[in-house]
Design a protein around this motif. Sequence first.
Motif, mmCIF file in Angstrom:
data_model
loop_
_atom_site.group_PDB
_atom_site.id
_atom_site.type_symbol
_atom_site.label_atom_id
_atom_site.label_comp_id
_atom_site.label_asym_id
_atom_site.label_seq_id
_atom_site.Cartn_x
_atom_site.Cartn_y
_atom_site.Cartn_z
ATOM 1 N N PHE A 110 0.907 -1.158 0.031
ATOM 2 C CA PHE A 110 0.061 -0.041 -0.051
ATOM 3 C C PHE A 110 0.904 1.308 0.112
ATOM 4 O O PHE A 110 0.758 2.146 0.923
ATOM 5 C CB PHE A 110 -0.968 0.026 1.151
ATOM 6 N N PRO A 111 1.584 1.399 -1.088
ATOM 7 C CA PRO A 111 2.509 2.586 -1.010
ATOM 8 C C PRO A 111 1.937 3.840 -0.895
ATOM 9 O O PRO A 111 0.970 4.297 -1.580
ATOM 10 C CB PRO A 111 3.310 2.544 -2.376
ATOM 11 N N GLY A 112 2.382 4.669 0.095
ATOM 12 C CA GLY A 112 1.731 6.062 0.051
ATOM 13 C C GLY A 112 0.315 6.252 0.752
ATOM 14 O O GLY A 112 -0.175 7.194 0.965
ATOM 15 N N GLU A 113 -0.203 4.984 1.147
ATOM 16 C CA GLU A 113 -1.483 4.787 1.662
ATOM 17 C C GLU A 113 -1.338 5.395 3.197
ATOM 18 O O GLU A 113 -0.536 4.886 3.913
ATOM 19 C CB GLU A 113 -2.244 3.509 1.793
ATOM 20 N N PRO A 114 -2.212 6.377 3.321
ATOM 21 C CA PRO A 114 -2.226 6.754 4.950
ATOM 22 C C PRO A 114 -2.595 5.923 5.868
ATOM 23 O O PRO A 114 -3.617 4.798 5.542
ATOM 24 C CB PRO A 114 -3.286 8.272 4.934
ATOM 25 N N LEU A 115 -2.071 5.870 7.243
ATOM 26 C CA LEU A 115 -2.592 4.723 8.056
ATOM 27 C C LEU A 115 -3.962 5.017 8.354
ATOM 28 O O LEU A 115 -4.370 6.233 8.901
ATOM 29 C CB LEU A 115 -1.699 4.881 9.327
ATOM 30 N N PHE A 116 -5.034 4.118 8.929
ATOM 31 C CA PHE A 116 -6.059 4.395 9.664
ATOM 32 C C PHE A 116 -5.706 4.428 10.824
ATOM 33 O O PHE A 116 -5.386 3.318 11.602
ATOM 34 C CB PHE A 116 -7.075 3.241 9.238
ATOM 35 N N GLN A 117 -5.869 5.605 11.331
ATOM 36 C CA GLN A 117 -5.434 5.815 13.069
ATOM 37 C C GLN A 117 -6.751 6.596 13.591
ATOM 38 O O GLN A 117 -6.896 7.606 13.125
ATOM 39 C CB GLN A 117 -4.178 6.732 12.977
ATOM 40 N N ARG A 118 -7.148 5.941 14.811
ATOM 41 C CA ARG A 118 -8.271 6.582 15.341
ATOM 42 C C ARG A 118 -8.073 6.362 16.871
ATOM 43 O O ARG A 118 -7.101 5.754 17.348
ATOM 44 C CB ARG A 118 -9.578 5.846 15.266
ATOM 45 N N ASN A 119 -8.659 7.038 17.608
ATOM 46 C CA ASN A 119 -8.543 7.009 19.224
ATOM 47 C C ASN A 119 -9.534 6.260 19.927
ATOM 48 O O ASN A 119 -9.456 5.401 20.858
ATOM 49 C CB ASN A 119 -8.834 8.453 19.854
ATOM 50 N N SER A 120 -10.783 5.737 19.281
ATOM 51 C CA SER A 120 -11.677 5.014 19.665
ATOM 52 C C SER A 120 -11.792 3.517 19.418
ATOM 53 O O SER A 120 -11.659 3.389 18.136
ATOM 54 C CB SER A 120 -13.056 5.484 19.739
#
Lengths: 148, 171
Positions: free
Chosen positions: B147-157
């Motif tokens: 997944f080059p260049g793909e932003p991380l899926f990052q959440r707090n909940s």
Amino acid sequence: MTSQSDDLYELKGRDLETFGFARIRDLAYDAVQELWRIRKSEGWTQVRLAENLGRDTGWLCKRLQGPGNWTFRTFGALVQGLDGEVDIKVRPAGTLLRATRNQNPYSEYVRDVRRPKSAPSAEPPPVSLGRSSRSSPSATNSVVELSI
Amino acid sequence: MSIRLRIIALEGVDLWRFEPPKLLLKRRLYLTATGRKYLIDPDSATNILRLRGFIQSAMVHWVSGGRVRADVNRKGRFLKRLDPPPPEIWEIRVTDPVPQVRLLGRIVEPDTFIVHRIHTRKYLGDKGGQGWTEAMNACVSEFDRLFPGEPLFQRNSIYDYVTENCDDVAI
């Protein structure tokens, strides 16, 4: 083209046995946890449940954290201690699938999307895309439901 | 390209969908080529130790929508986000067989887990040790390649990662 291959699903021999054991144990644990959540919302405590069972809270806490050491005796004790009852159904695999309007979570993740977003109620949704339908032993040959 | 389109493009080549037949499914799980090899190769450590049934049960638990006890910070019972660095590496914990097993990967969208590595807990060694570091970095390397260049899926909940049948309440 499909990304599916039966070698991901078909378990044999001891692996199939282990899968069956782990699966039923996890379902039993989930079912007991569900009732435990209800009882907690009603004000029950671990002390009360432990007293019901004639056990100390350490024993109980360990059993509630995970089903690793569970036996049928543990399962039955917890159900009874929680003032529950068990309803066990063993069905041919696929029965629930056919009876439910199920949205396959992969439906929008396939190359050739020919299916409607909502599967028709009368027909089972085409969960298997291009996979053979042979009926060799499989990890999911039977659906076991435990509801308490 | 969205992560979804990328998954579709990779399927059958670098990603394998875990979609057990005849089962009501609620969540998605994919195995990378490496993850798949760990699962099905008869010479993999987990197969030599006859742990596949336990691993597969955990995978079915996930895709069938089984109750997930998880937390983004504290110790999850089934699902846990590992302490960074690297960020956003998750484990599905198969804790009852001996030795225990960990499925390491990333949650790339809600209810979508990609398994990069499958290791016994013994192989990974002490918390924070070299085994963990190497395994987590291997996940990142593979993810970056797929997944080059793909932003991380990052959440707090946790509920942003697992949308249904999930709790983070301590027992």
